[in-house]
Design a protein around this motif. Structure first.
Motif, PDB file in Angstrom:
ATOM      1  N   ILE A 274     165.696 151.916  45.896  1.00  0.00           N
ATOM      2  CA  ILE A 274     165.558 151.435  47.556  1.00  0.00           C
ATOM      3  C   ILE A 274     165.264 152.363  48.428  1.00  0.00           C
ATOM      4  O   ILE A 274     164.631 152.070  49.277  1.00  0.00           O
ATOM      5  CB  ILE A 274     166.790 150.336  47.636  1.00  0.00           C
ATOM      6  CG1 ILE A 274     166.885 149.222  46.668  1.00  0.00           C
ATOM      7  CG2 ILE A 274     166.832 150.163  49.263  1.00  0.00           C
ATOM      8  CD1 ILE A 274     165.755 148.386  46.772  1.00  0.00           C
ATOM      9  N   THR A 278     162.027 151.527  50.172  1.00  0.00           N
ATOM     10  CA  THR A 278     161.699 151.089  51.597  1.00  0.00           C
ATOM     11  C   THR A 278     160.627 152.129  52.166  1.00  0.00           C
ATOM     12  O   THR A 278     159.983 151.408  53.156  1.00  0.00           O
ATOM     13  CB  THR A 278     163.139 151.800  52.376  1.00  0.00           C
ATOM     14  OG1 THR A 278     164.225 151.036  51.694  1.00  0.00           O
ATOM     15  CG2 THR A 278     163.172 151.155  53.971  1.00  0.00           C
ATOM     16  N   ARG A 279     160.587 153.398  51.786  1.00  0.00           N
ATOM     17  CA  ARG A 279     159.416 154.203  52.418  1.00  0.00           C
ATOM     18  C   ARG A 279     158.206 153.757  51.834  1.00  0.00           C
ATOM     19  O   ARG A 279     157.040 153.527  52.778  1.00  0.00           O
ATOM     20  CB  ARG A 279     159.730 155.786  52.108  1.00  0.00           C
ATOM     21  CG  ARG A 279     160.865 156.248  53.127  1.00  0.00           C
ATOM     22  CD  ARG A 279     161.824 157.168  52.584  1.00  0.00           C
ATOM     23  NE  ARG A 279     162.873 157.059  53.726  1.00  0.00           N
ATOM     24  CZ  ARG A 279     164.187 156.763  53.960  1.00  0.00           C
ATOM     25  NH1 ARG A 279     164.158 155.733  53.084  1.00  0.00           N
ATOM     26  NH2 ARG A 279     164.862 156.832  54.919  1.00  0.00           N
ATOM     27  N   LYS A 465     158.809 150.136  62.742  1.00  0.00           N
ATOM     28  CA  LYS A 465     159.478 151.332  62.412  1.00  0.00           C
ATOM     29  C   LYS A 465     160.367 151.862  63.815  1.00  0.00           C
ATOM     30  O   LYS A 465     161.573 151.906  63.824  1.00  0.00           O
ATOM     31  CB  LYS A 465     158.826 152.582  61.882  1.00  0.00           C
ATOM     32  CG  LYS A 465     159.811 153.594  61.140  1.00  0.00           C
ATOM     33  CD  LYS A 465     158.992 154.269  60.236  1.00  0.00           C
ATOM     34  CE  LYS A 465     160.263 155.537  59.678  1.00  0.00           C
ATOM     35  NZ  LYS A 465     159.727 156.815  59.305  1.00  0.00           N
ATOM     36  N   VAL A 470     162.843 147.322  59.046  1.00  0.00           N
ATOM     37  CA  VAL A 470     162.346 147.917  57.849  1.00  0.00           C
ATOM     38  C   VAL A 470     161.051 146.994  57.587  1.00  0.00           C
ATOM     39  O   VAL A 470     161.127 145.505  57.245  1.00  0.00           O
ATOM     40  CB  VAL A 470     163.271 147.675  56.552  1.00  0.00           C
ATOM     41  CG1 VAL A 470     162.546 147.855  55.175  1.00  0.00           C
ATOM     42  CG2 VAL A 470     164.533 148.319  56.850  1.00  0.00           C
ATOM     43  N   ASP A 631     159.016 146.365  47.064  1.00  0.00           N
ATOM     44  CA  ASP A 631     158.593 145.586  48.485  1.00  0.00           C
ATOM     45  C   ASP A 631     159.540 144.249  48.551  1.00  0.00           C
ATOM     46  O   ASP A 631     160.056 144.063  49.535  1.00  0.00           O
ATOM     47  CB  ASP A 631     157.199 145.201  48.854  1.00  0.00           C
ATOM     48  CG  ASP A 631     156.316 146.146  49.242  1.00  0.00           C
ATOM     49  OD1 ASP A 631     156.678 147.404  49.256  1.00  0.00           O
ATOM     50  OD2 ASP A 631     155.367 146.065  49.816  1.00  0.00           O
ATOM     51  N   VAL A 634     163.003 145.374  48.808  1.00  0.00           N
ATOM     52  CA  VAL A 634     163.323 145.779  50.007  1.00  0.00           C
ATOM     53  C   VAL A 634     163.708 144.713  50.922  1.00  0.00           C
ATOM     54  O   VAL A 634     164.591 144.414  51.878  1.00  0.00           O
ATOM     55  CB  VAL A 634     162.436 146.660  50.547  1.00  0.00           C
ATOM     56  CG1 VAL A 634     162.451 146.879  51.995  1.00  0.00           C
ATOM     57  CG2 VAL A 634     162.457 148.110  49.851  1.00  0.00           C
ATOM     58  N   ASN A 638     167.157 143.588  52.569  1.00  0.00           N
ATOM     59  CA  ASN A 638     167.275 143.788  54.101  1.00  0.00           C
ATOM     60  C   ASN A 638     167.377 142.197  54.810  1.00  0.00           C
ATOM     61  O   ASN A 638     167.787 142.020  56.016  1.00  0.00           O
ATOM     62  CB  ASN A 638     166.411 144.564  54.873  1.00  0.00           C
ATOM     63  CG  ASN A 638     166.546 145.983  54.234  1.00  0.00           C
ATOM     64  OD1 ASN A 638     167.251 146.566  54.928  1.00  0.00           O
ATOM     65  ND2 ASN A 638     165.577 146.368  53.593  1.00  0.00           N
TER      66      ASN A 638
END
Ligand code: 3H9
Length: 694
Positions: A274, A278-279, A465, A470, A631, A634, A638
């Motif tokens: 994760i 996330t990045r 960002k 996120v 993705d 994520v 979130n």
């Protein structure tokens, strides 16, 4: 080897600068550089002391996470830190920016620590499913006392320089960091006494031996904030070792053993998946890295309801002035008073100072006239879901917004391209799907229309960002990523109740799996009447999965909003209480639709709900609506309360094996006759190839 340490002697002081952009992790080249620099300065009689600092925004962001699980090159971190700690000349850490994880642990092995006022420290390893494994659990409690150290390590939070100073983590704050650190090092080098070593600070440790209350409190904190996670308990055990074991090195060994336990645990793999996921999600495969990003200095929001107000707060919270428009003064005043009371709550909880409230709230202006948005760089529409209304708003916005301004829709369900077509700038139209409450939820789906330009997409991602969200990209397709997957999940939850389970059993099984809130608690929270009313308005019939919810609404059970739904709620409380009076209705509806109610196991509940997420997720990937499996993970973590320690639904599927996923789906199709369990073609293909969702 990645990263270097620059070595320079300034006025008899060796200045070691870590250079490993962008955040200076302790990659092999950095570890080697520190190790060799210590040898060098020890051998140089003209050097009397050393200053260790970082180049750029960070001192050191920790161990290099990308090296985890690979072959270690150069010296290991514990070996490097031992060398640093036992250097015969005084070493000052000049903490120029973030000192996280192994970065703070490095600073704790220096004799002194001076921080710039912009610096911050932290031991966030827990977010990666591990613990500070380079002495942090043994040294930090010696400076701050175990209670504070445990809070820092279990929360993983960043601590500002001023707070770090008040907790005794740093010795001084300076805005002239390097000069002051060098002067300080020279001064200390004159001392004949032994230079302080954190390992020898025992006062706070001895004090803590008197009672184990701090550990009880830490366990309660971990149970609440980090439910289901493995590492927090190990952190607590490390600190217990720090407090109760006399020999510091023995404590370090304990830490090492617990670190290894965490390191080989599947939660570590899931949480690091994760971290990188996330990045990765912030990048759009075909949008070049150097795409120009438009400056967002002023924002507009259309609609002052719950979503509009929450979105406006997101801008104000990061210092961007925002103007809200609504169709009448009454709505506007109501919306503003909700925003203000949200800020007042934050003040009450100590999360905002009264003066800060004035400042952020002061960034929010409002009015009825679109012309006030002429200088906005982005305008986000957040009115109710009605395509004609949205098209009308977008055409009006197009007329007033300046050239180059981005027009965004918060739609969660409508066709973005149809909305964009109402403007003469479809290339500047994008979807920004916030989740409720928008000022709190971190997920932001950025919806890419067929004409959204690279610049628009890059700007929307950068803005996400900046707003501390996120951002994850979805193509413009029904339900985008999250809600499309959710539909399969809640359908299964509903079907399980028709087939014989009870709502609280479904909730408990999924909460035990790790979901933050079971689906029926969630439906009660959102309001059962939304779908019911919408169907009535549209003259639509009730789909089979919604039959029970329909009957509950007919009985006036709308959920939390009126104190009764699948559960009962006492006045002013959100705590669900069982509602046995509903059970006759469940039986009746099941019978009416030909379901012979049966006992359903928790395993079946979890598998049907979670595998539905996976199956739909695979279609989303196959269609290119989502860019990558991570993705989707994520998104679910979130936005939908999926447990981070399971790495998201797609990672979970990879963990159990795609061949198993496919055979389970077929099993449930057989059992239920429900074709939504037909395995996605992508899953079948990957399972055959023995590969993974990526
Ligand atoms: C540890 O220290 C273990 C020890 O206790 C014991 C060892 C024995 N390593 O987030 P960003 C990359 S565990 C490698 O976009 P920001 C990141 O992937 C570590 N790479 O920037 C990204 O790469 P890309 C404890 C790292 O300004 C780029 O840097 N430390 C690392 O929003 C920029 O990152 C942590 O847990 C790393 N440690 O936030 C800190 N960190 O451009 C983890 C970042 O290719 N890191 N990268 O996508 C963070 O929390 C944030 O990245 C940070 C910067 C706050 C540092």
């Amino acid at each position: 080897m990645k990263g270097t340490v620059q070595y320079e002697v300034v006025d008899g002081v060796a200045l070691l600068r870590i250079d490993n952009p962008p955040v200076n992790p302790l990659s092999a080249g950095v570890r080697t550089g520190i190790y060799e620099s210590i040898d060098k300065l020890e051998a140089d009689d003209t050097v009397i002391a050393a200053v260790l600092t970082g180049k750029g925004r960070f001192f050191i962001a920790g161990a290099d996470i990308s090296e985890f699980g690979g072959k270690i090159q150069g010296p290991g971190l514990p070996e490097v830190l031992r060398k640093l700690e036992f250097c015969s000349k005084p070493v000052v850490a000049a903490i120029n920016g973030g000192a996280l994880g192994g970065g703070l642990e490095t600073a704790l092995c220096c004799n002194y620590r001076i921080a710039s006022s912009k610096a911050f420290v932290g031991l966030p390893e827990v977010d990666l499913g591990i613990l500070p494994g380079a002495g942090g659990t043994q040294r930090l409690p010696r400076l701050t006392g175990p209670a504070e150290a445990l809070k820092i390590m279990i929360s993983g939070r960043h601590v500002s320089a001023s707070k770090a100073f008040s907790l005794g983590i740093v010795d001084q704050i300076s805005d002239n960091l390097l000069e002051d650190a060098i002067a300080f090092a020279k001064e200390k080098a004159k001392m004949t006494d032994q230079h302080p070593m954190v390992r020898n600070f025992n006062d706070k440790i001895l004090e803590a031996r008197q009672s184990d209350q701090v550990f009880q409190e830490a366990r309660a904190f971990a149970a609440q904030k980090r439910t289901g996670q493995f590492a927090p308990e190990k952190i607590i055990q490390c600190v217990e070792a720090a407090v109760h074991i006399e020999d510091f090195d023995e404590g370090l060994q304990k830490e090492r053993a617990y670190f290894t336990e965490c390191f080989v645990h599947p939660q570590r793999t899931a949480m690091i998946h994760i971290f990188f996921g996330t990045r990765a999600a912030a990048k759009i495969a075909d949008v070049p890295k150097d795409t120009p990003i438009r400056k967002i200095q002023k924002a507009g929001v259309i609609g002052s309801g719950t979503m509009g107000g929450g979105i406006a707060m997101c801008f104000a919270n990061v210092g961007i002035p925002v103007h809200i428009i609504d169709q009448n003064e009454e709505n506007l005043q109501q919306g503003l008073s909700v925003i203000e009371s949200n800020y007042d709550q934050m003040v009450k909880r100590g999360r905002l100072k009264p003066a800060q409230k004035e400042q952020v709230f002061g960034l929010i202006s409002s009015g009825l006239d679109y012309s006030a948005l002429a200088d906005a760089d982005i305008i986000i529409e957040a009115v109710y879901e009605n395509l004609d209304l949205k098209k009308k708003i977008f055409s009006q916005l197009d007329a007033v917004a300046k050239a180059g301004a981005i027009l965004a829709s918060n739609t969660s369900a409508l066709d973005l391209d149809a909305i964009a077509a109402a403007t003469n700038r479809p290339e500047s139209v994008v979807g920004t799907h916030f989740f409720s409450p928008a000022n709190i939820m971190r997920l932001l789906e950025i919806v890419r229309g067929k004409e959204s330009s690279h610049e628009t997409m890059a700007t929307a991602m950068a803005l996400g960002k900046k707003l501390k969200k996120v951002p994850v990209v979805s193509l413009n397709a029904p339900g985008f990523i999250g809600n499309r997957m959710l539909a399969g999940y809640t359908t299964q939850a509903n079907m399980l109740v028709l087939e014989g389970a009870l709502p609280h059993q479904v909730d408990q099984a999924l909460e035990k799996f790790g979901m933050r809130m079971g689906p029926f608690r969630m439906m009660d929270l959102v309001g059962l009447d939304l779908g019911w009313r919408a169907r009535k308005l549209a003259g639509q019939s009730t789909p089979i999965y919604a039959k029970i919810s329909h009957e509950l609404c007919e009985q006036g059970r709308f959920g939390q909003k009126n104190g009764k739904g699948y559960y009962n709620y006492e006045q002013g409380s959100r705590a669900p209480k069982p509602a046995p009076e509903n059970e006759a209705l469940y039986q009746q509806v099941s019978a009416e639709h030909g379901f012979a109610r049966r006992i359903i196991s928790d395993t079946e509940i979890v598998e049907r709900c979670i595998l539905s997420l996976v199956n739909i997720g695979a279609d989303i990937l196959a269609e290119g609506v989502g860019q990558r499996a991570s993705d989707l993970d994520v998104v679910y973590i979130n936005g939908y309360g999926f447990p981070i320690w399971r790495g998201g639904p797609m990672h979970h599927a990879n963990t159990i094996g795609l061949a198993n996923v496919v055979s389970k789906l077929k099993e449930y199709r057989q059992l239920t006759g429900d074709n939504s369990f037909t395995p996605s073609k992508l899953l079948v293909k990957l399972a055959k190839e023995d590969s993974k969702l990526e």
